[in-house]
Write an enzyme that holds these catalytic residues in place. Structure first.
Site, PDB file in Angstrom:
ATOM      1  N   GLN A 127       0.865  -1.176   0.000  1.00  0.00           N
ATOM      2  CA  GLN A 127       0.000   0.000   0.000  1.00  0.00           C
ATOM      3  C   GLN A 127       0.905   1.231   0.000  1.00  0.00           C
ATOM      4  O   GLN A 127       1.674   1.448   0.937  1.00  0.00           O
ATOM      5  CB  GLN A 127      -0.881  -0.007   1.246  1.00  0.00           C
ATOM      6  CG  GLN A 127      -1.836   1.156   1.364  1.00  0.00           C
ATOM      7  CD  GLN A 127      -2.507   1.154   2.718  1.00  0.00           C
ATOM      8  OE1 GLN A 127      -1.930   1.622   3.705  1.00  0.00           O
ATOM      9  NE2 GLN A 127      -3.720   0.616   2.781  1.00  0.00           N
ATOM     10  N   TYR A 181      -5.682  10.823   3.901  1.00  0.00           N
ATOM     11  CA  TYR A 181      -4.321  11.017   3.401  1.00  0.00           C
ATOM     12  C   TYR A 181      -4.354  11.906   2.150  1.00  0.00           C
ATOM     13  O   TYR A 181      -5.415  12.326   1.699  1.00  0.00           O
ATOM     14  CB  TYR A 181      -3.665   9.663   3.141  1.00  0.00           C
ATOM     15  CG  TYR A 181      -3.568   8.810   4.381  1.00  0.00           C
ATOM     16  CD1 TYR A 181      -2.777   9.209   5.456  1.00  0.00           C
ATOM     17  CD2 TYR A 181      -4.290   7.623   4.506  1.00  0.00           C
ATOM     18  CE1 TYR A 181      -2.704   8.440   6.619  1.00  0.00           C
ATOM     19  CE2 TYR A 181      -4.220   6.850   5.659  1.00  0.00           C
ATOM     20  CZ  TYR A 181      -3.429   7.268   6.713  1.00  0.00           C
ATOM     21  OH  TYR A 181      -3.364   6.512   7.866  1.00  0.00           O
ATOM     22  N   ALA A 223      -8.911  -7.113   8.006  1.00  0.00           N
ATOM     23  CA  ALA A 223      -7.677  -6.854   8.758  1.00  0.00           C
ATOM     24  C   ALA A 223      -7.787  -7.420  10.171  1.00  0.00           C
ATOM     25  O   ALA A 223      -7.090  -8.361  10.518  1.00  0.00           O
ATOM     26  CB  ALA A 223      -7.363  -5.366   8.800  1.00  0.00           C
ATOM     27  N   ARG A 224      -8.685  -6.864  10.990  1.00  0.00           N
ATOM     28  CA  ARG A 224      -8.741  -7.261  12.400  1.00  0.00           C
ATOM     29  C   ARG A 224      -8.950  -8.761  12.600  1.00  0.00           C
ATOM     30  O   ARG A 224      -8.262  -9.362  13.448  1.00  0.00           O
ATOM     31  CB  ARG A 224      -9.815  -6.454  13.133  1.00  0.00           C
ATOM     32  CG  ARG A 224      -9.414  -5.000  13.399  1.00  0.00           C
ATOM     33  CD  ARG A 224     -10.578  -4.145  13.888  1.00  0.00           C
ATOM     34  NE  ARG A 224     -11.507  -3.845  12.793  1.00  0.00           N
ATOM     35  CZ  ARG A 224     -12.634  -3.160  12.926  1.00  0.00           C
ATOM     36  NH1 ARG A 224     -12.987  -2.704  14.130  1.00  0.00           N
ATOM     37  NH2 ARG A 224     -13.419  -2.916  11.901  1.00  0.00           N
TER      38      ARG A 224
END
Length: 408
Positions: free
Chosen positions: A101, A175, A350-351
Site C-alpha cells: 500500500q 491522506y 484486517a482485524r
C-alpha cells in the site's frame, strides 16, 4: 444476477492470479526500523500467506520521507530494496501474493515534524499537524502534483523490482489523495476542486501514471472511501464518481473502505476506539496521547455490526463495472459468501486476520465458520508499540524481531 463467485477458486486480478478471493487489508503494522521493514513485518505477512489469504497487503509505504505520518513507517527508496525482497520472498514461499500500500500523508502528519507548510489540496491551518508543530498547509501547484505523481510511480517500480505482485494506492482515510477527493479538505477553485469529478481528477491521474508504468506486470489497486461518514464530507454518490474515474484510469480493483482518521475514525472501524488501551500503549507519549484524546471530541457511541459498509458498497457495486473488494465488518464465512452474492469480487479483512492469521484456511476446511475477533479495537493502539500490531487476546509479540531489518 450471475451465480456468486467461488471464494476459494483462483481469481484473476489484472495481470496476476490469486489463489482465492481473500485479501488481508492494509492496516498499519508498526513493524519498521529506520524507515525499513523489519523481520517482524516479514513474519507477520508470512503468517498471513501461510494462513491461506490470496493477497496480503503491507501497509503504508510512504512514497517520500515527508509523506510519512508516523516515524515508524516505511518510506520508499532504493536503499530498502533488499528488505522489500525479503518480504516478497517470504510471502511467495507460502504460496501467497503480496501487495504494498503506497501513499503520501500530505497534511495528515501527526507524529513527524515537516519543514515548512505541509502539502495538501488546499491551504490553511493544518488541524492534523498542530500537535507536532505542523501548523500550516499549502495548496499543491502543478509542479507539486507532478513531483508526487512521479514519487508514486517510482515507489511502484521499486515494489516491482522487489518482486511484489501488486500495489494499492491509498486514496482514503484523509491522506493526501483523499484530501483532494473529500470536500472536507478540498476547497480549490481550479480544475482540481469543486464537483466530485474534478476533486478526483488528480488521484485518477496518479493511478493512470502508475498503471502505465507497472500495469503489465503488477496489479494496480486503489483504496477509496465509500463515504466520509460526517456532514460536509464525501458521500456514496461522490464515491461512485471516484470509482468511475479510477475505472477509466485502469484500476484492477478498488478496495472500499470509509471514514477519515481525524473526523470519523469510528465510522472507519464501525465502532469506537478503546481509549484505555490507547492510554496504556501511549504512556509517556504526551503529544500523541493528547492528539488521540482530541480526536474523540464529540465522537458518537457506535455499536459494532457485521458488514457495516454493505449499504454504501452496494450502491457503488450497482453503478460501476470495475472489480470491487468488500471491506467492513466481514466476520464469518457467511458474511464473505454474502459479499460474493452481492457481486463483490474479493473480501478484504484486517482485524480478524490479526486475531487469527489461519482464518482463511479454517474457513476452507470447515473448522471455523466465524472469526474469534471481538471487535474491541484494542489492536489499533499497537501500531505505536515497539513490538508492533497484535491482538490482545493472543500472546504478546516478541520485541527482538522488530529491532532487526528484514534483510539482515
Amino acid at each position: 444476477m450471475s451465480e456468486p463467485k467461488d471464494l476459494f477458486a483462483p481469481f484473476q486480478l489484472g495481470p496476476i492470479t490469486l489463489r482465492n478471493r481473500f485479501i488481508r487489508a492494509g492496516a498499519n503494522e508498526g513493524m519498521v526500523m529506520k524507515g525499513a521493514p523489519t523481520k517482524a513485518l516479514v513474519q507477520h505477512h508470512r503468517a498471513m500467506a501461510a494462513g491461506g489469504v490470496g493477497l496480503t497487503t503491507v501497509a503504508y509505504g510512504a512514497v517520500s520521507k515527508v509523506g510519512r505520518t508516523l516515524p515508524n513507517q516505511v518510506w520508499m527508496r532504493p536503499e530498502i530494496l533488499p528488505d522489500l525482497k525479503a518480504l516478497a520472498d517470504a510471502v511467495h514461499a507460502e504460496g501467497g501474493a503480496i501487495s504494498y500500500q503506497i501513499t503520501h500523508g500530505g497534511s495528515f502528519v501527526t507524529s513527524v515534524k515537516v519543514d515548512g507548510p505541509t502539502m495538501s489540496a488546499s491551504s490553511g491551518i493544518n488541524k492534523a499537524g498542530v500537535m507536532r508543530g505542523n501548523f500550516f498547509q499549502r495548496a499543491m501547484n502543478r509542479a507539486d502534483m507532478d513531483l508526487v505523481a512521479q514519487q508514486f510511480v517510482d515507489a511502484a517500480k521499486l515494489c516491482r523490482e522487489a518482486g511484489f505482485d501488486a500495489v494499492e494506492i491509498h486514496m482514503g482515510h484523509g491522506y493526501l489523495l483523499n484530501q483532494f477527493i473529500s470536500p472536507l479538505s478540498n476547497k480549490r477553485r481550479d480544475e482540481f476542486g469543486g464537483c466530485a469529478e474534478d476533486r478526483a481528477r488528480f488521484p485518477a491521474e496518479v493511478l493512470r501514471r502508475v498503471k502505465e508504468a507497472v500495469g503489465r506486470e503488477m496489479a494496480v489497486l486503489a483504496k477509496i472511501n465509500v463515504a466520509d461518514g460526517v456532514p460536509g464530507g464525501a458521500t456514496a454518490d461522490d464515491a461512485i464518481v471516484t470509482a468511475r474515474m479510477l475505472q477509466q484510469a485502469g484500476a484492477d480493483l478498488l478496495v472500499l473502505s470509509g471514514g477519515r482518521n481525524i473526523e470519523s475514525g469510528w465510522f472507519m472501524f464501525g465502532s469506537n476506539m478503546d481509549m484505555e488501551e490507547m492510554k496504556k500503549v501511549l504512556k509517556g507519549s504526551f503529544m500523541t496521547g493528547l492528539m488521540m484524546k482530541a480526536s474523540q471530541f464529540r465522537t458518537p457511541e457506535v455499536t459494532f455490526r457485521e458488514m457495516y459498509f454493505l449499504e454504501y458498497s452496494r450502491k457503488i457495486r450497482a453503478a460501476v463495472d470495475v472489480p470491487l473488494g468488500y471491506l467492513g465488518g466481514a466476520r464469518s464465512l457467511a458474511n464473505a459468501e454474502q459479499a460474493m452474492a452481492d457481486g463483490f469480487d474479493a473480501v478484504v479483512m484486517a482485524r480478524p486476520l490479526i486475531h487469527d492469521p489461519q482464518l482463511v484456511n479454517k474457513f476452507r476446511s470447515g473448522e471455523l465458520k466465524a472469526s474469534g475477533c471481538t471487535n474491541c479495537n484494542r489492536c489499533i493502539p499497537y501500531i505505536y508499540h515497539p513490538a508492533g500490531t497484535m491482538c490482545v487476546l493472543n500472546l504478546p509479540n516478541e520485541l527482538a524481531p522488530n529491532q532487526v531489518r528484514a534483510a539482515d
